[in-house]
Design a protein around this motif. Sequence first.
Motif, PDB file in Angstrom:
ATOM      1  N   GLU A 162       8.200  -3.200   5.224  1.00 18.07           N
ATOM      2  CA  GLU A 162       8.329  -4.629   5.553  1.00 18.07           C
ATOM      3  C   GLU A 162       8.553  -4.859   7.031  1.00 18.07           C
ATOM      4  O   GLU A 162       9.353  -5.696   7.433  1.00 18.07           O
ATOM      5  N   THR A 163       7.862  -4.082   7.858  1.00 18.50           N
ATOM      6  CA  THR A 163       7.999  -4.228   9.303  1.00 18.50           C
ATOM      7  C   THR A 163       6.622  -4.082   9.954  1.00 18.50           C
ATOM      8  O   THR A 163       5.995  -3.034   9.810  1.00 18.50           O
TER       9      THR A 163
ATOM     10  N   LEU B 106      10.955   6.022  -0.383  1.00 18.24           N
ATOM     11  CA  LEU B 106       9.983   4.977  -0.094  1.00 18.24           C
ATOM     12  C   LEU B 106       9.107   4.761  -1.330  1.00 18.24           C
ATOM     13  O   LEU B 106       8.204   5.526  -1.612  1.00 18.24           O
ATOM     14  N   LYS B 107       9.429   3.723  -2.081  1.00 20.19           N
ATOM     15  CA  LYS B 107       8.654   3.407  -3.282  1.00 20.19           C
ATOM     16  C   LYS B 107       7.330   2.759  -2.862  1.00 20.19           C
ATOM     17  O   LYS B 107       7.176   2.298  -1.745  1.00 20.19           O
ATOM     18  N   GLU B 108       6.401   2.701  -3.774  1.00 15.62           N
ATOM     19  CA  GLU B 108       5.110   2.029  -3.550  1.00 15.62           C
ATOM     20  C   GLU B 108       4.354   2.588  -2.351  1.00 15.62           C
ATOM     21  O   GLU B 108       3.646   1.871  -1.669  1.00 15.62           O
ATOM     22  N   PHE B 109       4.561   3.841  -2.076  1.00 18.33           N
ATOM     23  CA  PHE B 109       3.827   4.428  -0.967  1.00 18.33           C
ATOM     24  C   PHE B 109       3.036   5.611  -1.506  1.00 18.33           C
ATOM     25  O   PHE B 109       3.023   6.687  -0.964  1.00 18.33           O
ATOM     26  N   ASP B 110       2.397   5.356  -2.640  1.00 19.83           N
ATOM     27  CA  ASP B 110       1.624   6.400  -3.303  1.00 19.83           C
ATOM     28  C   ASP B 110       0.159   6.010  -3.183  1.00 19.83           C
ATOM     29  O   ASP B 110      -0.293   5.055  -3.792  1.00 19.83           O
TER      30      ASP B 110
ATOM     31  N   TRP C 259      -5.529  -3.553  -3.730  1.00 17.12           N
ATOM     32  CA  TRP C 259      -5.657  -3.706  -2.289  1.00 17.12           C
ATOM     33  C   TRP C 259      -5.870  -5.140  -1.835  1.00 17.12           C
ATOM     34  O   TRP C 259      -5.619  -5.473  -0.684  1.00 17.12           O
ATOM     35  N   LYS C 260      -6.374  -5.985  -2.740  1.00 20.68           N
ATOM     36  CA  LYS C 260      -6.674  -7.372  -2.371  1.00 20.68           C
ATOM     37  C   LYS C 260      -5.472  -8.052  -1.679  1.00 20.68           C
ATOM     38  O   LYS C 260      -5.608  -8.541  -0.558  1.00 20.68           O
ATOM     39  N   PRO C 261      -4.295  -8.052  -2.317  1.00 22.70           N
ATOM     40  CA  PRO C 261      -3.166  -8.725  -1.655  1.00 22.70           C
ATOM     41  C   PRO C 261      -2.749  -8.055  -0.346  1.00 22.70           C
ATOM     42  O   PRO C 261      -2.371  -8.750   0.610  1.00 22.70           O
ATOM     43  N   VAL C 262      -2.829  -6.730  -0.279  1.00 23.47           N
ATOM     44  CA  VAL C 262      -2.412  -6.026   0.946  1.00 23.47           C
ATOM     45  C   VAL C 262      -3.308  -6.440   2.115  1.00 23.47           C
ATOM     46  O   VAL C 262      -2.845  -6.741   3.220  1.00 23.47           O
TER      47      VAL C 262
ATOM     48  N   MET D 248      -1.542   0.117   6.886  1.00 26.98           N
ATOM     49  CA  MET D 248      -1.182  -1.211   6.365  1.00 26.98           C
ATOM     50  C   MET D 248      -0.159  -1.085   5.244  1.00 26.98           C
ATOM     51  O   MET D 248       0.805  -1.838   5.167  1.00 26.98           O
ATOM     52  N   LEU D 249      -0.397  -0.085   4.369  1.00 32.28           N
ATOM     53  CA  LEU D 249       0.480   0.084   3.224  1.00 32.28           C
ATOM     54  C   LEU D 249       1.884   0.499   3.670  1.00 32.28           C
ATOM     55  O   LEU D 249       2.885   0.018   3.148  1.00 32.28           O
ATOM     56  N   PHE D 250       1.950   1.371   4.680  1.00 33.93           N
ATOM     57  CA  PHE D 250       3.239   1.817   5.203  1.00 33.93           C
ATOM     58  C   PHE D 250       4.008   0.627   5.783  1.00 33.93           C
ATOM     59  O   PHE D 250       5.180   0.425   5.479  1.00 33.93           O
TER      60      PHE D 250
END
Lengths: 324, 501, 153
Positions: free
Chosen positions: A174-175, A241-245, A312-315, A167-169
């Motif tokens: 954004e795809t 790829l930012k925010e993929f930690d 994680w709530k918003p994701v 999901m995070l990826f």
Amino acid sequence: MKALLASLAAALTLATTSFASAQSFPERNITIVVPFSAGGPTDTVTRLVAEAMSKDLGQQVLVENVGGAGGTLGAARVADAEADGYTLLLHHIGMATSATLYRKLPFDTLNAFEYIGLVTEVPMTLVARKDLEPTDLKGLIEYAKANKDTVTVANAGIGAASHLCGMLFMSAIETPLVTVPYKGTGPAMTDLLGGQVDIMCDQTTNTTKQIQGGTIKAYAVTAPERLDVLPDVPTGSEAGLKEFDVSIWHGLYAPKGTPSEVVDRLSKSLQAALADQNVIDRFAELGTEPSPAEDATPAALKAKLEGEIDRWKPVIEAAGQYAD
Amino acid sequence: MDLFSNLALGFATAASPWNLLFCLIGVLLGTLIGVLPGIGATATIAMLLPITFQLEPVSSLIMLAGIYYGAQYGGSTTAILINMPGESSSAVTAIDGYQMARKGKAGAALAIAAIGSFFAGTVSTFLVAIFAPPLTSIALQFGAAEYFSLMVVGLVSSIALAHGSIIKALAMVVLGLLLGLVGTDIYSGTPRFTLGIREYADGLNFVAVAVGVFGVAEILRNLESEKTRTAVITKVSGLFPSREELRAIVAPVLRGTAIGSALGILPGGGAILASFASYTVEKRVSQRPEEFGHGAVAGVAGPESANNAGAQTSFIPMLTLGIPANPVMALMIGAMIIQGIVPGPNVATEQPALFWGIIASMWIGNLMLVILNLPLIGLWVKLLTVPYYVLFPIIMAFCSIGVYSVNGNPYDLYAVALFGLLGYGLVKLRCEPAPLLLGFVLGPLLEENLRRAMIISRGDPSVFVTRPISAILLLIAVAVLVVVFLPSVRRKREEVFVEED
Amino acid sequence: MKSLSFDKVNGFAGLLFIILGGFFAVQAYGLDLGTAFRMGPGYFPLVLAVILIGLGLIVLIQATQVSGEALGAVAWRGMLLILPAPIVFGLTVRGLGFVPSLFLTALVASFASTRMTILRALLVAAAVTIFASLVFIEALGLPFRLFGPWLGY
């Protein structure tokens, strides 16, 4: 009959002493509940830590598997257990995500537990079938965007580490891609090895040996720095790829109301266990390392849990998938 | 080909006095715990897992593998003696094995199971040694479409499990499929048929269902005629199979071994079909299919061989890929990791002594089992002389422990009661439980793979016929259907049916 | 067609299948069905439930045409005492602890037989409890408590 009498007598002495002060904790076996079935990565982590904690506490630390419903059954069991420090819970990131994934939890995640400390943070790896065309992460992102209707992302079921990371990826690039769920990591990995699905993002515990063996291809690790076991695999931010930690962090909890002296004793014991050479060696083979002593504390675990629930709530809400 | 040097290394490792001892302890413990009613291989291994942690990696895995065969053997023993299967594989053994026991041939049934298992174990061990890597690459050709088609074959063959009305057997399969779907839908996260009970979110526990519909239902059946019937089992005649019986099992054992070895390699759940498939084949090729369900020796020999061969070859995906084919293999992987060996594609090259040691110990373990169990048969059969009213409280106590120990979930125990009631009701209505259990294990696999295949193909159903392996499997399914409904076969079945009435 | 008799065994079997099929059909209908090419969680079970109802109808119709065996005796006492045994264990194992809970389970099950006397039942239950406690808790170290919090432990 003698045996029965003897065990009755033993039990009686046990009962009378259990009211003694927390100074003498622990006086009998401690049980750590693992909310997953035996043999999985969390179970393995727990058994290694439990063995080391037994040495420190001078009492047997047993592991009980109470699997089911994404780990929430085991967590609920411990939330309801007596707050005496003899029933503990070792749970991973699912503790934070289930607060959003499950709309009807039988316990209040933030108020049902005392925190003992973080155990380990297992990094994730973005992997693919070995004959997928792109050679690096940048290429993979372009490829995925160009073929978003056919690129398949495997995961081990709702709430699993691979589901969260997938999901995070997708949200990071954004795809939305084609998600293919499996029942557990085993079958998902089988199909990845067989080239039936394209990509998956899973814990190093499950992927390291396959990457080293060349049966699958690794594009990135989700840690801030490269890993010792996989020195050739770049980090997400290295490749742009930012925010993929993301890591699958494990924490040790006790029921709410456990005396603070007992929690402190357990926290000390956890720190000692994490410094045990056998634990360090075994964790290293799994591609992870024990949390440092300053993280194996109640405050650090509390901060982690609260931060991760918010993260994680918003994701999860954006993906619109719930587990109940 | 350095197969021989590899095998020599393996036997040198496995035959060291320590490892032999641990193999023996494992086999013995596995048999003793597994023979307790309602406690199958998975529960036994989960219980015994912690005691292996203190040992050397090779010894502990050899012991664990021993526990596995032992538990599986023990599970077959309870299936035969008291109709109480602890695993899906022994559910098939219960059909004819228990009927043999009721006719006083419990000893023969146990001996046939032991001999069949040993032969199958021997052959499949060598298969593992010789063909592990090439077989693995074939197994990886199986995607969702292939598994779906394989499950269809299993489903179609299930008709042979019935020895009464085909329609009722079909209804039982469908009911089993539906029961198998209870739990959370993995594609959407929606809970299905759980009545809002979170404890059933992961589905109904197989052991609970099996113990309920087979074991508890059987206890109730025996209780209903307490006053008229004195002993459940008629006099025990001879502990060992006769010469004719031994001759009669040669072909079934060979066929069972072949079927089990082939299906066991598939990591996506092929092994659970092994014993069912073997039973179907035996009934189909038999000169006297009417004996099936009434104590046919081939109905014990074939499935038991298939089951053991499948158990053995299901080590292949684990050893060569590090992938668990079933819950037992998942436990084995957990044990390996705790020992510091992370299973993966490189185990064979990085740890040759371990890899070949385990393979060699498989055969040694099987040899020990047969040596150990042939004399024990007398003891097991003696157990049947224990008065039934003493036996069944003990059975109920052990199955409660066994069911609860798997997941610590009290709702699994409530499921035992519910399925005991349902199972008894169905037995009274002359519906057989075996097809229901087959449906139960197939249900989730069938739906999961169907939907997965459709997702991967982007909604194109032609994948089932354009992928060659899938197409061949579907052709086999059609062939089975044609054979079933061929006039001659149907006439044979009707004769059987009339005979029963 | 000898008479207008109705075969009870098949009749009830057919009815049971129809009722169970109906239960699953109603439940499945409440779920998202999707389409044949894009199945929702309710699609596959609904199809199966309809098949089950259909098979139940066939069995029911057959019941009016052939007569089979009688239903036979029903083990009411057995059902009343055997079925609750695992439930007792499930309800009490955590509260009372392993020892008293298993003892109760075996005791309840014992009385399902008319041949059981109170003394024998107590003996059997005690023996099972001691054996199981020694094997599972002492030897194998299963993480169950011997005596639970309801008893003040």
